[in-house]
Design an enzyme around this catalytic site. Structure first.
Site, short mmCIF file in Angstrom:
data_model
loop_
_atom_site.label_atom_id
_atom_site.label_comp_id
_atom_site.label_asym_id
_atom_site.label_seq_id
_atom_site.Cartn_x
_atom_site.Cartn_y
_atom_site.Cartn_z
N SER A 149 4.34 94.04 69.33
CA SER A 149 3.28 93.51 68.48
C SER A 149 3.78 93.44 67.05
CB SER A 149 2.07 94.44 68.56
OG SER A 149 1.20 94.23 67.48
N GLU A 167 3.77 92.87 75.08
CA GLU A 167 4.00 93.59 73.84
C GLU A 167 3.92 95.09 74.10
OE1 GLU A 167 2.39 90.44 70.48
OE2 GLU A 167 1.18 92.21 70.94
#
Length: 611
Positions: free
Chosen positions: A517, A491
């Site tokens: 994210s 992420e």
């Protein structure tokens, strides 16, 4: 009539040894012949979203026993993406999803369990368990640990709401004092539960409602609120009912694959688009669909993204609303209700309550029902007390939020935008597509043209951003971070957060074959497929190349002549696809994951052709 799976190990003289061992776990004579239900917990003290789950398994187990089943609890691993973020630990996050799915399969099949209650919460745990449920196709109900309360603190004589992302952004902002940064850090995550915005964990728990595999309120009722206890109790009771329907009445409609049909996956994606959910949900829905043997692809996501409006904006897309506000506005049943009234829902899909989705909406949508118990449930609110304990408070709002013009959840007529909160882009640099959370993009940069500045890893990108190499107008390209290239598809929350810290949040774009994210916002485009390590064009980009992004028309293009790209391809082929200037130690376990991983457009699942 299907036979209890557990009969394999509980019936007949030749299973005397197995029964002896079952007796050693506490089973009595009259337990043999009852359904054995796996309580799949994910308690860990590493993760705030799971720290309160220690006693939840036994809470469900007791209810199963009361209802006539036999409960057996086991635990899965659970990675905290926020703690693993920004260093080598993030390489393990996405691979853990597949390990969780496998571990659930191993335990359930090894012990011939008849059904499951999956107690999940955070980013990869719900998807991993979902993949397992659809793979195993035995009666299953999901009940999550619930969202964290939003943080609050007083700055400049104002009370402001906070979450994890605020701590990250302000921690790297050179214009923020140490005192203020520390104050925000200490206030951002006040309770147990999954991080308080519409990040990946909460997005996925909401989607289980749309898929029909969890109870109403699962995605939105706070972890700390006493009302959440009833969801666990009801899950324990209802799973025994599902077992009776399947094993005693041969009712196939209660099985996960009968509930999570193609129409249900469409509903889940429509919900995701309407609520501006995490881009990670795309990855996980694609993976889950493959386990369910449902033909749900990026083409379906593109189709739905063009017709579903954005009906709710929640952090990180706004600081005004968090999950506690979604719950007050009626939760996921309310958003599904608005989609249904707009003709954008397949309302005849089924749920684990044995209802059609239309019947469930009629019963639980606060805009339709006068049931005071339902309205009371959705008035459950935050207490503002730091705690790691579940069900520790019973605070209620005075009223629900039923303002569909200006409230947290809007009707289609008053939508935040008629374009949904997620979009799939395609073009020469992403032949198989890429994903952007449009709900988090400023309208001024929905169309963007800029010069590429290329980084071969997230670490290099972070150094470049904080070191001042990235300027307004740049398209930050972070490559070799896909499922194969990472390996593990990290992420990119720190790069996007640091762009904001440096005042570039609305002045730059970011493109990666990695992922983001659920806390990411801004012009952040991920899942670029095929990835660089699979020969994708993103691997040929050079500093200074022009990249054009056109979200309204769903296009993204690398503006470089074909002849030049062909020459670059030949040069790359000659030396092999390998990220330059990157020192990264990769374990054997991660290498195995990378070897079998497909690109993001396939959900980053294992390539079965390699087995």
């Amino acid at each position: 009539m299907p036979k209890l799976r557990s009969a394999t190990s509980t019936q007949g003289r030749n299973m005397a040894g197995a029964r002896a061992l079952w007796r050693a776990t506490g089973m009595k004579e009259n337990d043999f012949g009852k359904p054995i239900i796996a309580v799949v917990n994910s308690f860990t003290q590493f993760v705030p979203g799971h720290v309160h789950l220690k006693d939840m398994g036994q809470l469900v187990a007791e209810q199963i026993e009361k209802a006539g089943g036999v409960a057996k609890e086991f635990n899965t691993i659970a990675v905290d993406d926020g703690i693993a973020m920004g260093h080598g630990g993030m390489l393990y996050s996405l691979p853990s999803r597949d390990l969780i799915a496998d571990s659930v399969e191993y335990m359930v099949n090894a012990h011939c369990a008849d059904a499951m209650v999956c107690i999940s919460n955070c980013d990869k745990i719900t998807p991993g368990m979902l993949m397992a449920a659809l793979r195993l196709n035995i009666p299953t109900i999901f009940v999550s640990g619930g969202p964290m309360e939003a943080g609050k603190t007083k700055l400049s004589d104002q009370i402001i709401k906070l979450d994890l992302v605020d701590a990250m952004i302000q921690g790297a902002n050179p214009n923020v004092s140490d005192e203020v940064s520390d104050q925000i850090e200490r206030s951002a995550c006040p309770t147990c539960g999954s991080c308080s915005g519409m990040f990946t964990a909460n997005s996925m728990n909401c989607l289980t409602e749309a898929l029909g595999l969890s109870l109403p309120g699962n995605g939105s009722c706070l972890a700390t609120h006493a009302d959440r206890k009833q969801l666990f109790l009801d899950a324990g009771t209802q799973i025994v009912e599902l077992c009776k329907k399947y094993y005693e009445q041969d009712d196939l409609s209660v099985l996960p694959r009968s509930i999570a049909t193609k129409a249900a996956f469409d509903n889940a994606m429509s919900l995701d688009i309407a609520m501006g959910g995490s881009t990670n949900t795309v990855l996980h829905l694609l993976a889950a669909a493959q386990e369910a043997e449902v033909d749900f692809t990026m083409a379906d996501i593109d189709r739905l993204s063009r017709q579903v409006p954005c009906l709710s904006k929640v952090a990180p897309n706004t600081q005004k609303y968090h999950m506690e506000d979604v719950h007050r506005a009626g939760g996921i049943m309310a958003i599904l209700g608005e989609l249904d009234r707009a003709g954008l829902l397949n309302n005849q899909t089924r749920t684990v309550l044995g209802l059609s989705l239309a019947e469930q909406i009629a019963k639980y949508d606060i805009m339709l029902t006068k049931d005071e118990a339902v309205h009371k449930f959705f008035r459950a609110g935050p207490a503002g007390i730091r705690t790691t304990k579940a069900f520790s408070q019973d605070t209620r709002w005075d009223t629900v939020d039923d303002d569909r013009q200006n409230g947290c959840i809007r009707s289609k007529e008053f939508a935040y935008s008629q374009d949904g909160g997620l979009a799939m882009l395609s073009g020469n640099i992403a032949l198989d597509g890429c994903i952007v959370k449009t709900a988090g993009v400023d309208e001024a940069i929905l169309k963007f043209k800029g010069e590429a500045i290329v980084f071969e890893s997230q670490e290099d990108a972070v150094a470049g951003i904080l070191g001042g190499k990235v300027r307004a107008g740049h398209v930050v390209v972070i490559r070799y971070e896909g499922p194969k290239g990472g390996p593990g598809m990290q992420e990119m929350l720190y790069p996007t957060s640091y762009l904001k810290s440096m005042g570039l949040g609305k002045a730059c774009a970011l493109l990666t074959d990695g992922r983001f994210s659920g806390g990411t916002s801004g012009l952040s485009i991920g899942h670029c497929s095929p990835e660089a390590a699979a020969g994708g064009l993103i691997g040929l980009v050079k500093d200074g190349d022009t990249i054009e992004i056109d979200i309204p028309n769903r296009k993204i293009e690398l503006v470089v002549p074909e002849a030049e790209l062909a020459q670059r391809r030949a040069e790359q082929d000659a030396k092999g696809w390998k990220p330059a200037n990157r020192e990264r130690e990769v374990s054997f376990a991660l290498k195995v994951y990378g070897h079998f991983a497909t690109s993001a457009d396939k959900g980053a699942v294992r390539d079965k052709s390699k087995i």
